[in-house]
Design a protein around this motif. Sequence first.
Motif: not given
Length: 489
Positions: A228-234, A380-386, A430-431
């Motif tokens: 999935g699309k795992s975000p990195a938020i700063v 808003r997206g599918e739940r990420p793996l990380a 989904a992850s």
Amino acid sequence: MSAQPAVASTNDHGIDDLATLLDRQRAAFTARGEPSGFRERRDALRRFEDALVARRTDIAAAISADFGGRAPQESMLELFVVLDDLRHARGRLKRWMRPRRVSANWQFLPSRARLMPQPLGVVGVIGAFNYPVMTALSPAVGALAAGNHVMIKPSERTPKTSALIAEIVAGVFAPEEVGVVVGDDAVAEQFSKLPFDHLVFTGSTRVGKLIMRDAAEHLVPVTLELGGKSPAIVGPGYDLKHAAETIVQTKLLNAGQTCVTGDYALVADGDRDAFLEHARAAIRRFYPSLVDNPDYGRVLMARDWERLDAWVREAGDGGATVEQFNPAREDCNSGNGVFPPTLVSGAPDDIRLSREEIFGPVLPVATYRTLDDAIAQVNRGERPLALYFFSRRRADVDRVLRRTIAGGVSINGCGYHAIQHNLPFGGVGASGIGAYHGRSGFERFSHMKPVLFQSRLTKAGALLQPPFGAMAAWVLGFMLHNRPRRERF
């Protein structure tokens, strides 16, 4: 390769059929009469560890050959995860195997209750190409610690590594205990349709859906480790240099082919330019060359290289700023598998780079106005793996943790939460489905059988025997309302 599977075996007659191997493993498991004991499991884990350590350089060489070049340091890190799992399980196995006391309901005291760990039977494991040793063997460690027999299907995309895994396993275990099946896509498809007692798959969400469909035919429970699309938020005010270096380092590990890598970065509007400048500096420092640099990984499959190229071109055509880094001006192409590190900023929301998991050395950098805006973008997206969040502000960390859902989280770092013994590794939605590592893996591949030792002093059942009268009405009233009361019918 032929669709006919080859199976690692120490049996002189050989095994040429997946169902036959499964039948042999199930028969061997049943013939024990009761699960294997502590010493047998501990010794098996130790022998497995010794064999992997002895072949560590061969493992790194095989992975490098399959990828067309991969840094041995990256392969040793992958092997470390498996060895660490083995050592951790071996050191705590006796404790894990003990029945666990739990409380019986107060209405049934002084009865006693226990949870009794028992192996499931035969566990199937389907590995992935990006980390071919870890994804094939790490779940097997948990399954073996729990007392199961195991069938492993390593990735067909890494044939040399898969063959070596089969050789190592065959030198440690009889095929009735652990068997390694090698073969092409058709073999993997056959494998996923077998009536295992549990099936583990690591790979893409698309294939995970197919695996789950196949497993449903026999009601096989599954553990799916997807992506999935795992975000990195700063977060606002965080050290942008540290955040950029950490995100870039993890993103470019194994040429971006890591399921828990930060798929994209989210930075505050006013921090984007400074973050990008630090990211550029980190890329140039880490990789002064690409093709001739043994530290820079390869995209394994040509079709993935071409997919990444198409997605980056689409982003540029859509108005995004695309920066590719090739300091030595080398020829990077799908033939040699070298895809240049790429930063993409200002990408539209509707392009594939923004919507789908990238799985390559391309880092989109998006912006947010407020932290609540960043959280909303993630949700808003599918739940990420990380999910990764960089912040020294406790209130902001708590807000992100409370308001987002992800398979796992690292604060002020990337990736290493996934290899902690006491943190289950797995996805959500989904992850993925289910989690393992350490005790969580032992329990995932066990049936925690509930047992009640009912005391002869427990009178609840006797007081509720028919014919029902006034005593039953008082007992039920007390049970239903938790205070003395006669229940009327």
